[in-house]
Design a protein around this motif. Structure first.
Motif, PDB file in Angstrom:
ATOM      1  N   SER A 214       0.853  -1.188   0.000  1.00 32.60           N
ATOM      2  CA  SER A 214       0.000   0.000   0.000  1.00 32.60           C
ATOM      3  C   SER A 214       0.888   1.238   0.000  1.00 32.60           C
ATOM      4  O   SER A 214       2.083   1.174   0.326  1.00 32.60           O
ATOM      5  CB  SER A 214      -0.889   0.007   1.239  1.00 32.60           C
ATOM      6  N   ASP A 215       0.325   2.377  -0.360  1.00 37.67           N
ATOM      7  CA  ASP A 215       1.104   3.609  -0.375  1.00 37.67           C
ATOM      8  C   ASP A 215       1.643   3.939   1.015  1.00 37.67           C
ATOM      9  O   ASP A 215       2.763   4.436   1.159  1.00 37.67           O
ATOM     10  CB  ASP A 215       0.256   4.775  -0.888  1.00 37.67           C
ATOM     11  N   GLU A 216       0.850   3.654   2.052  1.00 39.27           N
ATOM     12  CA  GLU A 216       1.290   3.951   3.426  1.00 39.27           C
ATOM     13  C   GLU A 216       2.506   3.104   3.804  1.00 39.27           C
ATOM     14  O   GLU A 216       3.470   3.598   4.394  1.00 39.27           O
ATOM     15  CB  GLU A 216       0.150   3.685   4.415  1.00 39.27           C
ATOM     16  N   LEU A 217       2.468   1.816   3.441  1.00 35.47           N
ATOM     17  CA  LEU A 217       3.572   0.930   3.786  1.00 35.47           C
ATOM     18  C   LEU A 217       4.825   1.291   3.005  1.00 35.47           C
ATOM     19  O   LEU A 217       5.930   1.309   3.569  1.00 35.47           O
ATOM     20  CB  LEU A 217       3.185  -0.524   3.535  1.00 35.47           C
ATOM     21  N   ARG A 218       4.696   1.604   1.712  1.00 36.91           N
ATOM     22  CA  ARG A 218       5.897   1.944   0.927  1.00 36.91           C
ATOM     23  C   ARG A 218       6.531   3.238   1.435  1.00 36.91           C
ATOM     24  O   ARG A 218       7.744   3.381   1.429  1.00 36.91           O
ATOM     25  CB  ARG A 218       5.600   1.998  -0.566  1.00 36.91           C
ATOM     26  N   GLU A 219       5.717   4.157   1.945  1.00 33.72           N
ATOM     27  CA  GLU A 219       6.275   5.388   2.511  1.00 33.72           C
ATOM     28  C   GLU A 219       7.045   5.092   3.795  1.00 33.72           C
ATOM     29  O   GLU A 219       8.126   5.650   4.027  1.00 33.72           O
ATOM     30  CB  GLU A 219       5.161   6.403   2.770  1.00 33.72           C
ATOM     31  N   GLN A 220       6.498   4.199   4.619  1.00 34.16           N
ATOM     32  CA  GLN A 220       7.203   3.796   5.846  1.00 34.16           C
ATOM     33  C   GLN A 220       8.559   3.173   5.520  1.00 34.16           C
ATOM     34  O   GLN A 220       9.584   3.495   6.144  1.00 34.16           O
ATOM     35  CB  GLN A 220       6.368   2.782   6.628  1.00 34.16           C
ATOM     36  N   ILE A 221       8.574   2.283   4.534  1.00 33.85           N
ATOM     37  CA  ILE A 221       9.808   1.589   4.180  1.00 33.85           C
ATOM     38  C   ILE A 221      10.818   2.564   3.578  1.00 33.85           C
ATOM     39  O   ILE A 221      12.017   2.517   3.893  1.00 33.85           O
ATOM     40  CB  ILE A 221       9.505   0.422   3.218  1.00 33.85           C
ATOM     41  N   GLY A 222      10.351   3.458   2.722  1.00 36.01           N
ATOM     42  CA  GLY A 222      11.249   4.448   2.118  1.00 36.01           C
ATOM     43  C   GLY A 222      11.885   5.357   3.143  1.00 36.01           C
ATOM     44  O   GLY A 222      13.089   5.646   3.092  1.00 36.01           O
ATOM     45  N   GLU A 223      11.099   5.818   4.099  1.00 38.59           N
ATOM     46  CA  GLU A 223      11.640   6.705   5.127  1.00 38.59           C
ATOM     47  C   GLU A 223      12.589   5.962   6.059  1.00 38.59           C
ATOM     48  O   GLU A 223      13.572   6.519   6.541  1.00 38.59           O
ATOM     49  CB  GLU A 223      10.497   7.347   5.919  1.00 38.59           C
ATOM     50  N   ALA A 224      12.307   4.677   6.315  1.00 39.83           N
ATOM     51  CA  ALA A 224      13.225   3.878   7.135  1.00 39.83           C
ATOM     52  C   ALA A 224      14.575   3.754   6.453  1.00 39.83           C
ATOM     53  O   ALA A 224      15.629   3.835   7.097  1.00 39.83           O
ATOM     54  CB  ALA A 224      12.625   2.495   7.390  1.00 39.83           C
ATOM     55  N   ALA A 225      14.558   3.586   5.132  1.00 38.56           N
ATOM     56  CA  ALA A 225      15.812   3.503   4.378  1.00 38.56           C
ATOM     57  C   ALA A 225      16.596   4.808   4.474  1.00 38.56           C
ATOM     58  O   ALA A 225      17.821   4.804   4.675  1.00 38.56           O
ATOM     59  CB  ALA A 225      15.523   3.155   2.917  1.00 38.56           C
ATOM     60  N   ARG A 226      15.904   5.934   4.358  1.00 36.17           N
ATOM     61  CA  ARG A 226      16.581   7.239   4.464  1.00 36.17           C
ATOM     62  C   ARG A 226      17.198   7.428   5.847  1.00 36.17           C
ATOM     63  O   ARG A 226      18.329   7.889   5.981  1.00 36.17           O
ATOM     64  CB  ARG A 226      15.584   8.375   4.187  1.00 36.17           C
ATOM     65  N   ARG A 227      16.451   7.058   6.889  1.00 35.40           N
ATOM     66  CA  ARG A 227      16.980   7.189   8.253  1.00 35.40           C
ATOM     67  C   ARG A 227      18.244   6.360   8.432  1.00 35.40           C
ATOM     68  O   ARG A 227      19.230   6.814   9.019  1.00 35.40           O
ATOM     69  CB  ARG A 227      15.942   6.724   9.287  1.00 35.40           C
ATOM     70  N   GLY A 228      18.198   5.146   7.932  1.00 34.26           N
ATOM     71  CA  GLY A 228      19.318   4.242   8.131  1.00 34.26           C
ATOM     72  C   GLY A 228      20.598   4.721   7.474  1.00 34.26           C
ATOM     73  O   GLY A 228      21.667   4.717   8.096  1.00 34.26           O
ATOM     74  N   VAL A 229      20.529   5.142   6.216  1.00 29.98           N
ATOM     75  CA  VAL A 229      21.752   5.573   5.531  1.00 29.98           C
ATOM     76  C   VAL A 229      22.248   6.907   6.062  1.00 29.98           C
ATOM     77  O   VAL A 229      23.453   7.169   6.089  1.00 29.98           O
ATOM     78  CB  VAL A 229      21.564   5.625   4.001  1.00 29.98           C
ATOM     79  N   ALA A 230      21.323   7.763   6.508  1.00 30.15           N
ATOM     80  CA  ALA A 230      21.751   9.023   7.109  1.00 30.15           C
ATOM     81  C   ALA A 230      22.529   8.766   8.397  1.00 30.15           C
ATOM     82  O   ALA A 230      23.550   9.415   8.668  1.00 30.15           O
ATOM     83  CB  ALA A 230      20.544   9.921   7.380  1.00 30.15           C
ATOM     84  N   ALA A 231      22.078   7.788   9.186  1.00 24.14           N
ATOM     85  CA  ALA A 231      22.762   7.453  10.441  1.00 24.14           C
ATOM     86  C   ALA A 231      24.144   6.874  10.183  1.00 24.14           C
ATOM     87  O   ALA A 231      25.024   6.959  11.039  1.00 24.14           O
ATOM     88  CB  ALA A 231      21.916   6.461  11.241  1.00 24.14           C
ATOM     89  N   ALA A 232      24.344   6.290   8.997  1.00 29.70           N
ATOM     90  CA  ALA A 232      25.633   5.682   8.662  1.00 29.70           C
ATOM     91  C   ALA A 232      26.576   6.670   7.980  1.00 29.70           C
ATOM     92  O   ALA A 232      27.670   6.283   7.570  1.00 29.70           O
ATOM     93  CB  ALA A 232      25.415   4.472   7.757  1.00 29.70           C
ATOM     94  N   ASP A 233      26.146   7.945   7.850  1.00 30.49           N
ATOM     95  CA  ASP A 233      26.955   8.960   7.142  1.00 30.49           C
ATOM     96  C   ASP A 233      27.325   8.464   5.750  1.00 30.49           C
ATOM     97  O   ASP A 233      28.466   8.585   5.293  1.00 30.49           O
ATOM     98  CB  ASP A 233      28.228   9.304   7.941  1.00 30.49           C
ATOM     99  N   TYR A 234      26.356   7.945   5.066  1.00 28.64           N
ATOM    100  CA  TYR A 234      26.558   7.315   3.763  1.00 28.64           C
ATOM    101  C   TYR A 234      26.503   8.355   2.656  1.00 28.64           C
ATOM    102  O   TYR A 234      25.649   9.241   2.656  1.00 28.64           O
ATOM    103  CB  TYR A 234      25.471   6.268   3.554  1.00 28.64           C
ATOM    104  N   VAL A 235      27.409   8.245   1.680  1.00 28.10           N
ATOM    105  CA  VAL A 235      27.435   9.134   0.524  1.00 28.10           C
ATOM    106  C   VAL A 235      27.518   8.284  -0.738  1.00 28.10           C
ATOM    107  O   VAL A 235      28.278   7.325  -0.797  1.00 28.10           O
ATOM    108  CB  VAL A 235      28.623  10.121   0.584  1.00 28.10           C
ATOM    109  N   ASN A 236      26.775   8.654  -1.752  1.00 21.83           N
ATOM    110  CA  ASN A 236      26.684   8.024  -3.068  1.00 21.83           C
ATOM    111  C   ASN A 236      25.476   7.094  -3.126  1.00 21.83           C
ATOM    112  O   ASN A 236      24.637   7.088  -2.227  1.00 21.83           O
ATOM    113  CB  ASN A 236      27.974   7.297  -3.453  1.00 21.83           C
ATOM    114  N   ALA A 237      25.370   6.315  -4.200  1.00 25.06           N
ATOM    115  CA  ALA A 237      24.197   5.460  -4.399  1.00 25.06           C
ATOM    116  C   ALA A 237      24.314   4.178  -3.583  1.00 25.06           C
ATOM    117  O   ALA A 237      25.407   3.715  -3.271  1.00 25.06           O
ATOM    118  CB  ALA A 237      24.028   5.123  -5.881  1.00 25.06           C
TER     119      ALA A 237
END
Length: 608
Positions: free
Chosen positions: A249-272
């Motif tokens: 559902s749109d709600e679930l895909r938004e949750q998963i997408g934001e979780a991915a953003r949080r995770g890579v931001a916490a890892a100080d990740y740069v690039n694809a």
């Protein structure tokens, strides 16, 4: 922007990166092994350098040879593509430390943190990203596996820290399997990733495999480009990927997408990169999975993915170009709200495999006919052309077919049309399998899980599809003799070593009366030409079903074996394969030894 990029890879992904460089007005450098000297990525590049023999460890995986090629070419950046050295933090660090050369990818520190699965789980847990119940520290004792089973139940997944795509993962169904599977996971991790550390996870029985494409720059911007559904897999290897997922559902895909953003931001990740999740399927669900569905972090792939074109088609974002721009220090030119998702896309891996024979890879062959499809919404990423031979030293991929349309129904119809148009003769591929899946009720309804191909589909349907749409089996004629001659030439004061090939020629005599030193043939299993083990006796011959390397021999001459006993462990397609006895008897001959390479059809063991 860079002047010249060396692509530390081969095949279609090397050509894909080179095309992005060309559009950015950046020069390209290819590297190649002896097996790949005539390959498409070598033809496409502005210049190319030999980095060693066919064996990947001595060429594409040779850190110093790759960096030295970059120096010779005066390249100021290295792009690793996917596979080979793409997730090797040690190599990335060497490139970072090399004067005048930039690594196009995440930093070696980020790769190290997220590449080791236990560290990645810790980072994600701290960033409030859901993780599958499991260990956050490496496990060194099989007793820990038993204790985990008592607490969380079976089955349990034992995973190599450096693994991915099912490589280095073993599933323990009950306590009796703990010791063997623990040792096998460690052995596979050491063999392929130089790291025998393993960790544990609760094994999900019927998950969907959902991954989120992200890209981040050094200015603190992190964007996600939506999800891809990679649930159609065989032996943990993806075969069809699509986006967006038909199950969310749109709600679930938004949750998963934001979780991915949080995770890579916490890892100080740069690039694809790609953040992968497992989403628990709900049996008998009516409609998409809602916001209360369970999803768990699986791993981060710190590189471009094979299936990145799916995301490019539905977002219009050229991910490879942004990899290069970000590495050059540029800031992302779009906000998260600017990312629009248009229609539906699917990617079909066109592998040189026979799906009717358990996806057995081809042992060789030439593309007698190669005519890819076209038309609206059809994209083909490849490097091979008609007349090219298949190089079997690495992987079985011939090309990727990517199809885009307004919605999933139209995408399926357009994909069927494109697959019917795709003409390949001379090599067996999984084109018939793909055509079958697009008429398969479970796949068309979007209800398939990662277990569907391995455990649920009727195998006879795959055999029927291969018989109906596949090429007739034929024995290819032996290649004519190829003689290589080496010359030194001088042009404008510069000396060059030149290799010329002549087909059907008589080898030049050398001082010792031998053939031209440039001509060589692969050695058969068992040693040099003429030294292969002779197979004797009239017993049952257990043959190799695919090309690979012998990891271990589990029996000796004179041993009594029962049906199902493991005789030999064969590595093929980056996976361990147990070769078992189909009947009981006495081992009368062992024809191979540990570390030997074998071809499909080679006899391994004889049982009387």
């Amino acid at each position: 922007m860079f002047r010249k990029v060396l692509v530390a890879n081969r095949g279609e992904i090397a050509v894909r990166v080179m095309r992005a460089c060309e559009e950015l007005n950046v020069g390209t450098v290819a590297i190649y092994s002896e097996a790949d000297k005539d390959s498409g990525h070598v033809r496409y590049a502005d210049e190319a350098y030999n980095v060693g023999p066919a064996r990947a460890a001595d060429s594409y995986l040779d850190h110093e040879a790759v960096i030295e090629a970059a120096r010779k070419a005066d390249a100021d950046a290295i792009h690793p593509g996917y596979g080979f050295l793409a997730e090797n933090a040690e190599f990335a660090r060497k490139v970072e430390e090399a004067e005048g050369i930039t690594w196009i990818g995440p930093s070696s520190d980020a790769m190290e943190s997220l590449g080791e699965k236990t560290k990645a789980r810790t980072i994600m847990d701290e960033a409030d990203v859901p993780i599958v119940p499991g260990t956050t520290d490496p496990v060194t004792d099989p007793d820990v596996v038993r204790e985990f089973g008592e607490e969380h139940g079976y089955p349990i997944a034992i995973k190599a820290e450096g693994g991915g795509g099912g490589r280095g993962m073993k599933v323990v169904e009950d306590e009796s399997e703990v010791e063997d599977q623990f040792e096998s996971a460690q052995r596979e991790g050491e063999a392929y990733f130089g790291n025998d550390s393993v960790y544990l996870e609760r094994y999900l029985e019927r998950p969907r495999h959902i991954e989120v494409q992200i890209i981040a720059d050094e200015h603190g911007n992190v964007r996600h480009l939506g999800e891809r559904d990679c649930s159609l897999q065989r032996r943990h290897q993806k075969v069809i990927e699509e986006g967006p997922s038909p199950a969310l559902s749109d709600e679930l895909r938004e949750q998963i997408g934001e979780a991915a953003r949080r995770g890579v931001a916490a890892a100080d990740y740069v690039n694809a990169g790609t953040v992968e999740f497992l989403v628990e399927e709900e049996p008998g669900r009516d409609g998409p999975l809602g916001p209360d569905a369970n999803f768990y972090f699986l791993e981060v792939n710190t590189r471009i993915q094979v299936e990145h074109p799916v995301t490019e088609e539905i977002t219009g974002v050229d991910i490879v170009k942004w990899q290069i721009r970000v590495a050059a220090g540029e800031e992302l030119a779009f906000a998260q709200d600017d990312v629009d998702f248009d229609g539906h896309a699917m990617e079909f891996r066109i592998n040189a495999e026979n799906a009717a024979k358990n996806f057995q890879p081809a042992s060789g062959g030439k593309l007698a006919t190669y005519d890819p499809p076209g038309g609206v919404g059809v994209r083909v990423d490849d490097a091979l052309r008609q007349g090219d031979g298949i190089v079997t030293d690495y992987d079985s991929m011939v090309a990727k077919l990517i199809v885009h349309a307004e919605d999933r129904d139209e995408c399926i119809a357009r994909s069927l049309r494109a697959l019917r148009e795709y003409e390949i003769e001379g090599v067996t591929t999984i084109l018939p399998f793909h055509r079958l899946m697009l008429t398969d009720e479970t796949f068309v309804d979007g209800r398939h899980t990662t277990k569907y191909l391995d455990e649920e589909i009727d195998r006879s349907r795959i055999e029927d599809a291969q018989a109906q749409w596949g090429p007739e089996e034929s024995t290819a004629p032996e290649d004519e003799e190829v003689v290589e001659r080496e010359f030194t030439v001088e042009v404008n004061g510069k000396r060059f070593e030149v290799n010329l090939e002549e087909r059907g020629a008589v080898p030049l005599a050398t001082g010792d009366g031998g053939a031209d030193a440039g001509a060589s043939r692969p050695e058969p299993a068992g040693g040099s030409s003429g030294g292969a083990t002779a197979v004797e006796g009239d017993g049952e011959r257990v043959d190799a079903e695919m090309q690979g390397t012998i990891l271990s021999v589990e029996v000796e001459e004179g041993d009594e074996v029962a049906p199902g006993d493991v005789l030999v462990v064969l590595e093929a397609m980056k996976m361990e394969n147990d070769i078992v006895a189909s009947r009981g008897g006495t081992v009368s001959q062992v024809a191979v030894g540990e570390g030997e390479s074998v071809d499909m059809g080679d006899t391994l063991v004889v049982i009387e």
